[in-house]
Structures are given as structure tokens and as C-alpha cells.
Motif scaffolding. Structure first.
Motif, PDB file in Angstrom:
ATOM      1  N   THR A 142       0.807  -1.226   0.000  1.00  0.00           N
ATOM      2  CA  THR A 142       0.000   0.000   0.000  1.00  0.00           C
ATOM      3  C   THR A 142       0.834   1.268   0.000  1.00  0.00           C
ATOM      4  O   THR A 142       0.703   2.110  -0.880  1.00  0.00           O
ATOM      5  N   TRP A 143       1.734   1.423   0.980  1.00  0.00           N
ATOM      6  CA  TRP A 143       2.289   2.742   1.278  1.00  0.00           C
ATOM      7  C   TRP A 143       3.554   3.032   0.489  1.00  0.00           C
ATOM      8  O   TRP A 143       4.360   2.146   0.208  1.00  0.00           O
ATOM      9  N   SER A 159      -2.396   8.863   4.884  1.00  0.00           N
ATOM     10  CA  SER A 159      -3.301   8.089   5.709  1.00  0.00           C
ATOM     11  C   SER A 159      -3.710   8.957   6.893  1.00  0.00           C
ATOM     12  O   SER A 159      -2.993   9.898   7.263  1.00  0.00           O
ATOM     13  N   SER A 217       4.163   3.783   6.450  1.00  0.00           N
ATOM     14  CA  SER A 217       2.700   3.710   6.565  1.00  0.00           C
ATOM     15  C   SER A 217       2.040   5.078   6.590  1.00  0.00           C
ATOM     16  O   SER A 217       0.928   5.214   7.089  1.00  0.00           O
ATOM     17  N   TYR A 255       1.800   7.432   3.687  1.00  0.00           N
ATOM     18  CA  TYR A 255       1.200   7.944   2.454  1.00  0.00           C
ATOM     19  C   TYR A 255       0.874   6.801   1.500  1.00  0.00           C
ATOM     20  O   TYR A 255       1.622   5.830   1.402  1.00  0.00           O
ATOM     21  N   ARG A 256      -0.221   6.937   0.792  1.00  0.00           N
ATOM     22  CA  ARG A 256      -0.672   5.929  -0.157  1.00  0.00           C
ATOM     23  C   ARG A 256      -0.934   6.591  -1.509  1.00  0.00           C
ATOM     24  O   ARG A 256      -1.122   7.821  -1.596  1.00  0.00           O
ATOM     25  N   GLU A 268      -8.800   3.924   8.001  1.00  0.00           N
ATOM     26  CA  GLU A 268      -8.207   4.449   6.768  1.00  0.00           C
ATOM     27  C   GLU A 268      -9.204   5.242   5.926  1.00  0.00           C
ATOM     28  O   GLU A 268      -8.816   6.197   5.263  1.00  0.00           O
ATOM     29  N   TYR A 269     -10.471   4.849   5.902  1.00  0.00           N
ATOM     30  CA  TYR A 269     -11.450   5.494   5.031  1.00  0.00           C
ATOM     31  C   TYR A 269     -12.803   5.592   5.730  1.00  0.00           C
ATOM     32  O   TYR A 269     -13.074   4.854   6.686  1.00  0.00           O
TER      33      TYR A 269
END
Length: 431
Positions: A57-58, A80, A197, A199-200, A315-316
């Protein structure tokens, strides 16, 4: 039988990088991917009402090869969520505090490890530079923290944090790998946490993989399982599960270390490569996404590695609900799609959250990975890295498992793909 300059096994970021570099240099390239998609252990999929990352992910500007690709293809990143509360489990109970309070609990030992990392890995992209690495390479993360004069809570929390980083139990997590990560973050563990962990990719890892594939002239064949690679007088013959055979002057194998033994190499791989594959990596964990009822303020949870989940964070938000991401160290103990089991593990931190649904992908049970992100066990750096990076005649190797720098990340995959492409292009030029 189709013939190419290069056949690349695997369309993860290492394979896509090598395919682009070689095809844009005029080499004929075929990429054979066992799955019905590109990306390898990165996979952006529609789940729980939005697009989620099932694997890696990151990303971060501190990871030079990934950032170069992000810049090249005009990708965008987003942070994130930042937590205002940290929940950690120590002494058998849950504690609550601010991020500053949690950092104060781990900073003494993390500062020590980070400082030691610069001593042992002064140049992070030359991990084998010191000839005396065996002094630390045989140790696990648990061994290291056991030697420090820590309180019981400090020891428990620090070991849990590193078990989460490794996605495996701390007792099999190699100290040298932990130090390599710290050194790559310039010996700053706070920067390390941000880089790993923080930024995505806004459009997902699939967007970056697709851009790289589109920039290549390679023949990418999906749902094509490679079963054999044999050396011939003119190069190699690659055989697939459906009986198709391809001729190539050179091969780049980007399979994860844990499935390297799924290919019949003729002649057989050197003993060191076989031994490394047989030992397996330290990672044996899981990643699960959890949709809970209502909008939940950002928090981060940590737990010791004997818990089914060792890390959790929102996260969302989706339609008034919150989607959490969580990790555990033992996939054989918890199925990431087991709603009841995941909900039970989540209650170690929060018993006030109503779990609506969960999803994930069991990478340990995936026949094409058998590992999550690749992390070394004690002793594997000095025993195997150099041997794993060496070509086997006309067969070259790439993958985040064998990267010099950010091993275990997309950055490591891109780095090793670039290196393998350079080796192959030089060999073809000579021939």
C-alpha cells in the motif's frame, strides 16, 4: 515455438520494471504472469464499498525508486489519517494515550536501534559492506530487545511494533532487516514510521502498475503459469503449465522467494538459492480490512505478537461507516475474511465497534506467493543475499526479496528490476 530476447517470469513491480527497461531498449520481451492481473503482491480491488489495497500500500518520497516512478507517471499521493489516540496492549490490558505518550514508551529502545543501524549499515544500499555482519545477523528482534534494560511494558510494546513491521513473529524476525529499514530512513525511526505507513497512492497501486505496463512494448501474457526453465545451447527454454514453450536468450525470474521451488530449473539452482527458498521468509501474517458502523475518530492500536491482530487503524469512511486496516502475524491462526474471528480480535482494543463486514486476501495460502511482504529471518542476510542476487547462467533474478535498499517494499522491487534489466541488457550486448 515463440522466441524472444528475454522472458520475464512475473508481472509484479520487479517484472514490469525490467520489461519496460528492456523493451524500450529494443529487446523483444515476453512477461509471463500466473495471475489474471498484473501487480503481484500489490492488488487494488473493489471491496467493502470502495477500492482497497489487498497487498502492498504505502509509498514515500524517501523511497527513491518508487518516487521516481510516481513522478514519471504523474501519480499522486495522499496521507493516511493521523491518529489522535493510541491504544496499546501491555501487561495483559489495554492502555490509552496520545501519540506523544506512546512514542515516549518506545523512543528509548527505538533510538538505540536506529543509532545502531547507522553503525552497521552506514550505506543502506550496500547491505553487505561490513565483513563482520555475522555479529548481529544471527540475532532476532526479540534477542535485541531482550539485551536492553527495558521495563516489561517497553519490551512488550517494542517487540509488538517490530512484529507488525515484519508481519511475522518477532522471534523469527531478523535484527539486520530491522536495522536496514532504519538505516534507509537515515537512522530516524519516526521518519521510518512515516515512510512505511504514512502515504498511499491516490489512484491505488494498480494505477502505477498499469502506467508502467502501458509504457512497455513487452508481450504480457496473463494466466500463464511457468513450470520449467531449462538452459540450452542458445539460451533457455521456458515451459508453461499448458505445455507452451518459449525460447529466450535470457530469463529474469521475479517469483517470491517462498515459491521459487515451484519451477523446475535445469540445471538445478545452486544450493544456497534452494536453501533460502526452503527456509522461507519471516513474514507469515495477514492483512484484513474491517468495515465498522459509524464514523470513528482516528486511532492506532498496537498489540503483542501473540495476539491475532497486532495493528489496527481507520483508513477510510464510506457512506457513514469507517473502514479499518489491520495486520496480524500468523495467517494460520486467523483468516482475514473471517468476520467473527476478526471482530473478536478487534475487541482486544475496542469492544464498542460493530463490525459490518471484513475482507482480505490470504497471501500465505496463495500458491503464487506463500508470503506477504518479504522479510528476512536471522542469518539470512549474510548467508543468502549475495547468492540470491547472482545469475544462474542465463537466468537472472529480481524481486523485493533480494533488493539492497528498501527490501519488502515496492521500492525494492523496482530497484531489483532495474538491476536485472541492466545485467541482461549488458549480456545481450556482449553476445
Amino acid at each position: 515455438m515463440d522466441s524472444y530476447d528475454v522472458v520475464i517470469v512475473g508481472a509484479g513491480f520487479a517484472g514490469l520494471t525490467a520489461a519496460r527497461e528492456l523493451s524500450l531498449r529494443g529487446r523483444s520481451v515476453a512477461v509471463l504472469e500466473a495471475r489474471d492481473r498484473i501487480g503481484g503482491r500489490t492488488w487494488t480491488d473493489e471491496r467493502l464499498g470502495r477500492r482497497l489495497e489487498m497487498g502492498g500500500t504505502w509509498v514515500h518520497w524517501l523511497q527513491p525508486h518508487t518516487w521516481s516512478e510516481i513522478t514519471r507517471y504523474e501519480q499522486h499521493i495522499e496521507p493516511s489519517p493521523s491518529s489522535t489516540t493510541v491504544l496499546w496492549i501491555a501487561d495483559g490490558r489495554a492502555h490509552r494515550g496520545s501519540p506523544e505518550e506512546f512514542d515516549a514508551l518506545i523512543e528509548r529502545s527505538m533510538d538505540r536501534l536506529a543509532a545502531d543501524s547507522r553503525t552497521w549499515f552506514e550505506r543502506p544500499y550496500e547491505p553487505l559492506r561490513r565483513p563482520d555482519l555475522d555479529q548481529i545477523d544471527h540475532q532476532s528482534v526479540t534477542d535485541y530487545f531482550d539485551r536492553l534494560e527495558l521495563t516489561a511494558a517497553e519490551r512488550e510494546v517494542n517487540i509488538g511494533v517490530w512484529a507488525e513491521h515484519f508481519n511475522g513473529p518477532a522471534v523469527v524476525s531478523g535484527l539486520s532487516q530491522a536495522m536496514r529499514w532504519c538505516a534507509a530512513a537515515s537512522g530516524n525511526w519516526r521518519l521510518l514510521h512515516e515512510a512505511t505507513s504514512g502515504y498511499r497512492l491516490t489512484a491505488g497501486t494498480a494505477s502505477l502498475a498499469a502506467a508502467m505496463a502501458a509504457d512497455s512494448n513487452a508481450d504480457i501474457r496473463l494466466s500463464t503459469v511457468v513450470t520449467g526453465i531449462a538452459r540450452t545451447d542458445s539460451g533457455t527454454t521456458v515451459t508453461t503449465a499448458n505445455g507452451t514453450r518459449l525460447a529466450a536468450k535470457r530469463v529474469i525470474c521475479t517469483l517470491p522467494l517462498n515459491v521459487l521451488d515451484s519451477i523446475d530449473f535445469q540445471p538445478a539452482l545452486p544450493a544456497a538459492k534452494q536453501a533460502a527458498s526452503a527456509e522461507r521468509t519471516a513474514s507469515q501474517g495477514l492483512k484484513t480490512w474491517i468495515r465498522v458502523r459509524g464514523e470513528v475518530p482516528a486511532f492506532t492500536g498496537y498489540a503483542p505478537d501473540d495476539h491475532d491482530l497486532t495493528f489496527v487503524r481507520p483508513e477510510y469512511t464510506v457512506d457513514g461507516d469507517t473502514i479499518l486496516v489491520a495486520f496480524g502475524t500468523r495467517a494460520h491462526d486467523l483468516d482475514p475474511t473471517d468476520k467473527a474471528g476478526v471482530a473478536r480480535a478487534l475487541r482486544a482494543w475496542r469492544d464498542d465497534l460493530e463490525v459490518v463486514d471484513v475482507t482480505g486476501h490470504n497471501w500465505m495460502a496463495d500458491e503464487f506467493s506463500r508470503e506477504t511482504w518479504p522479510m528476512q529471518r536471522p542469518g539470512q542476510l549474510t548467508k543468502y543475499l549475495a547468492a540470491l542476487q547472482q545469475p544462474h547462467g542465463p537466468i537472472h533474478f529480481a524481486g523485493s526479496d533480494i533488493a539492497n535498499g528498501w527490501a519488502g517494499f515496492i521500492d525494492g522491487a523496482v530497484e531489483s528490476g532495474l538491476r536485472a534489466a541492466g545485467q541482461v541488457n549488458a549480456a545481450l550486448r556482449v553476445s
